[in-house]
Design an enzyme around this catalytic site. Structure first.
Site, short mmCIF file in Angstrom:
data_model
loop_
_atom_site.label_atom_id
_atom_site.label_comp_id
_atom_site.label_asym_id
_atom_site.label_seq_id
_atom_site.Cartn_x
_atom_site.Cartn_y
_atom_site.Cartn_z
N ARG A 203 0.85 -1.19 0.00
CA ARG A 203 0.00 0.00 0.00
C ARG A 203 0.88 1.23 0.00
O ARG A 203 1.89 1.27 0.74
CB ARG A 203 -0.91 -0.01 1.24
CG ARG A 203 -1.97 1.05 1.23
CD ARG A 203 -2.76 1.13 2.51
NE ARG A 203 -2.11 1.97 3.49
CZ ARG A 203 -2.73 2.43 4.58
NH1 ARG A 203 -4.00 2.11 4.82
NH2 ARG A 203 -2.10 3.20 5.44
N TYR B 155 -3.35 11.37 6.32
CA TYR B 155 -3.61 10.01 6.75
C TYR B 155 -2.56 9.05 6.19
O TYR B 155 -2.16 9.16 5.02
CB TYR B 155 -5.01 9.52 6.28
CG TYR B 155 -5.03 8.04 6.41
CD1 TYR B 155 -4.83 7.21 5.31
CD2 TYR B 155 -5.06 7.46 7.68
CE1 TYR B 155 -4.72 5.85 5.45
CE2 TYR B 155 -4.94 6.10 7.84
CZ TYR B 155 -4.76 5.29 6.73
OH TYR B 155 -4.62 3.95 6.88
N ASP C 230 -5.28 3.84 -0.01
CA ASP C 230 -6.42 4.06 0.88
C ASP C 230 -6.78 5.54 0.89
O ASP C 230 -5.98 6.37 1.34
CB ASP C 230 -6.03 3.61 2.30
CG ASP C 230 -7.21 3.56 3.25
OD1 ASP C 230 -7.05 3.01 4.35
OD2 ASP C 230 -8.30 4.06 2.89
N HIS D 9 -9.34 6.74 2.46
CA HIS D 9 -9.78 6.93 3.86
C HIS D 9 -11.00 7.83 3.95
O HIS D 9 -11.05 8.77 4.76
CB HIS D 9 -8.62 7.49 4.69
CG HIS D 9 -8.56 6.85 6.05
ND1 HIS D 9 -9.05 7.46 7.17
CD2 HIS D 9 -8.08 5.67 6.45
CE1 HIS D 9 -8.86 6.68 8.21
NE2 HIS D 9 -8.27 5.58 7.81
N GLU E 170 -9.16 2.12 -1.92
CA GLU E 170 -9.90 1.77 -0.70
C GLU E 170 -10.62 2.96 -0.11
O GLU E 170 -10.09 4.06 -0.08
CB GLU E 170 -8.93 1.21 0.32
CG GLU E 170 -9.53 0.93 1.68
CD GLU E 170 -8.49 0.52 2.69
OE1 GLU E 170 -7.35 0.20 2.29
OE2 GLU E 170 -8.80 0.53 3.88
N GLU F 249 -13.96 -1.59 6.12
CA GLU F 249 -13.29 -1.83 7.41
C GLU F 249 -14.10 -1.27 8.57
O GLU F 249 -13.98 -1.75 9.69
CB GLU F 249 -11.89 -1.24 7.42
CG GLU F 249 -11.80 0.26 7.44
CD GLU F 249 -10.36 0.75 7.45
OE1 GLU F 249 -9.57 0.28 6.62
OE2 GLU F 249 -10.05 1.61 8.29
N ARG G 261 -13.92 -5.29 3.00
CA ARG G 261 -12.85 -5.15 3.99
C ARG G 261 -13.31 -5.50 5.41
O ARG G 261 -12.52 -5.37 6.35
CB ARG G 261 -12.35 -3.71 3.98
CG ARG G 261 -11.72 -3.28 2.69
CD ARG G 261 -10.22 -3.33 2.74
NE ARG G 261 -9.63 -2.42 3.71
CZ ARG G 261 -8.57 -2.75 4.46
NH1 ARG G 261 -8.07 -3.97 4.37
NH2 ARG G 261 -8.04 -1.89 5.30
N GLU H 271 -4.68 -7.46 4.89
CA GLU H 271 -3.83 -6.36 5.33
C GLU H 271 -2.97 -6.84 6.49
O GLU H 271 -3.44 -7.54 7.39
CB GLU H 271 -4.69 -5.18 5.78
CG GLU H 271 -3.87 -4.01 6.31
CD GLU H 271 -4.74 -2.81 6.64
OE1 GLU H 271 -5.97 -2.94 6.59
OE2 GLU H 271 -4.18 -1.76 6.95
N TRP I 10 -12.09 11.86 8.68
CA TRP I 10 -10.67 11.55 8.88
C TRP I 10 -10.34 10.24 8.21
O TRP I 10 -11.14 9.31 8.24
CB TRP I 10 -10.34 11.44 10.38
CG TRP I 10 -8.92 11.05 10.56
CD1 TRP I 10 -7.81 11.85 10.38
CD2 TRP I 10 -8.42 9.73 10.84
NE1 TRP I 10 -6.67 11.12 10.57
CE2 TRP I 10 -7.00 9.81 10.85
CE3 TRP I 10 -9.01 8.50 11.09
CZ2 TRP I 10 -6.18 8.72 11.10
CZ3 TRP I 10 -8.21 7.40 11.35
CH2 TRP I 10 -6.81 7.53 11.37
C1 CS2 Z 1 -6.70 2.12 7.80
C2 CS2 Z 1 -6.64 1.92 9.28
O1 CS2 Z 1 -5.42 0.14 7.69
C3 CS2 Z 1 -6.27 0.84 7.11
O2 CS2 Z 1 -6.79 0.56 6.01
O3 CS2 Z 1 -7.93 2.55 7.32
O4 CS2 Z 1 -5.32 2.11 9.68
C4 CS2 Z 1 -7.53 2.82 10.10
O5 CS2 Z 1 -7.13 4.15 9.91
C5 CS2 Z 1 -7.41 2.44 11.56
O6 CS2 Z 1 -7.68 1.08 11.70
C6 CS2 Z 1 -8.36 3.25 12.42
O7 CS2 Z 1 -8.27 2.82 13.76
MG MG Z 2 -8.38 1.72 5.45
#
Ligand code: CS2
Ligand code: MG
Length: 403
Positions: free
Chosen positions: A148, A160, A211, A213, A237, A263, A284, A340, A403
């Protein structure tokens, strides 16, 4: 009958907070479940201690499905990350117990291995494109087949996915939420440059992921997806917040870049439209936040009917208990995509000794009975809970963003 004699929650903070449920059976094995919800850990700890554990005592630990249904339907107030993380912890612990009672690694109880190993992806990041590519070359040299890429955004102080540490990334970084600043315009300029440079330096024999995010609108995500098409990303992602699953229709109309999301999902209902309309390519959802092994298998089976593969979340704020459970699930599920793998620190690994191993870009859960992970409670007790929040994110004019 394997009677549940007792259960308790262990909160520990070896560099970051983890919440672990330990279920003990009368004359039988114990089981572990991860209940960590980054930034809201104590809510899940209380949900378990104050509302779930009293209902578990005396039940048959073998009756995993019935206990899952009891905790899901019996709560009346269904779904949500706190509830489903608590149910997930119970579910993981019961599968751990069943595997130990059978003397089999969990994947054998899930239908056995469907593959020899589980392909994982690492996290290359840096404040500049050059730094990010340097990290990615190191990951490739370590054998990763999927990487990634996250880099800083010129004009923004931080962003991020770019960690202060070279390898370990922990976003829950303060006693109250850190405020970060975002600019979509600046961001959309740099990511295509990052991927162009990455393909130039890394070539085509490595999968590249990114990602977003949750930070774009559907049309902005469509723009980015089109801009990245020449570089063949493995996935884009969390392109947009997925509260409105139908918004992915718009992205899908414009780009063939594969999409991953989920996620933050905690049940199949969060992904129903996305999966049945094939609006995504990878789901995810993860063991700890989507109701455990029992529910994640349902999500994967539904996804399999619609050409959607798994891509479980595996950040450091999911404990080694979840990583172990995820690898057993990944080894067995037919429509596996990728896992991941954000390495935990040695301090965390010492609290959670485990059988899973990394080698040559892939992982295997190991052959230990059950999950193959333990909790060193003496070490755990040395690391008391320390409140930590995930950051919040605002636009340059101060408007709250994602975020
Ligand atoms: C992120 C995460 O790994 C990822 O794909 O989206 O690191 C996410 O920011 C954290 O799990 C939030 O606690
Ligand atoms: Mg993520």
């Amino acid at each position: 009958m394997l009677e549940i004699k007792s259960a308790r929650v262990v909160v520990t903070c070896p560099g970051r907070n983890f919440v672990t449920l330990k279920i003990e059976t009368a004359d039988g094995p114990t089981g572990l479940g991860d209940a960590t919800l980054n930034g809201r850990e104590l809510a899940v700890a209380s949900y378990l201690s104050d509302h779930v554990i009293p209902c578990l005592i005396g039940r048959d630990a073998h009756r995993i499905e019935d206990i899952w249904q009891y905790l899901y339907r019996g709560a009346y107030w269904r779904r949500g990350p706190v509830t489903m993380s608590a149910i997930a912890a119970v579910d993981m612990a019961l599968w751990d117990i069943k595997g130990k009672a059978a003397g089999l690694p969990l994947y054998q109880l899930l239908g056995g291995a469907s593959r020899e190993r589980v392909m994982v992806y690492g996290h290359a990041n840096g404040t500049t494109i050059g730094d990010t590519i340097d990290r990615a070359l190191e990951y490739r040299d370590q054998g990763y087949k999927a990487i990634r890429l996250q880099c800083g955004v010129p004009g923004l102080p931080a962003t991020y996915g770019v960690s202060k540490d070279k390898y370990f990334y922990e976003p829950a970084d303060a006693d109250l939420p850190t405020e970060t600043v975002w600019s979509t315009e600046k961001y959309l300029r740099v990511v295509p440059e990052l991927f162009a440079a990455a393909r130039e330096k890394l070539g085509w024999d490595v999968h590249l992921l990114h990602d977003v995010h949750h930070r774009l609108t559907p049309i902005e995500a469509a723009r980015l997806g089109k801009d990245l098409e020449p570089y063949r990303p493995f996935w884009l992602e969390d392109a947009v917040p997925a509260d409105n699953q139908e918004s992915f229709r718009l992205i899908r109309q414009h780009t063939t870049t594969p999409l991953a999301v989920g996620e933050v999902f905690n049940s199949i209902w969060d992904a129903k439209t996305l999966i049945q309309e094939q609006l995504i390519d990878y789901i995810r959802a993860t063991v700890v936040h989507a109701g455990g092994i029992t529910h994640l298998r349902r999500i994967a089976a539904f996804a399999d009917m619609h050409n959607v593969r798994t891509g479980c979340h595996g950040a450091t704020d999911l404990s080694p208990v979840t990583m172990a459970a995820a690898l057993h699930f990944d080894l067995s599920v037919p429509n596996f995509g990728i896992q991941e793998y954000m390495r935990h620190t040695d301090e965390t690994d010492a609290v959670f000794p485990h059988a899973y191993r990394f080698a040559d870009g892939a992982m295997h859960p190991g052959e230990a009975p059950g999950l193959g992970v333990e909790l060193d409670e003496e070490r755990a007790a040395r690391h008391p809970y320390k409140r930590a929040y995930l950051p919040v994110n605002r636009l340059e004019d101060g408007t709250m963003h994602d975020w």
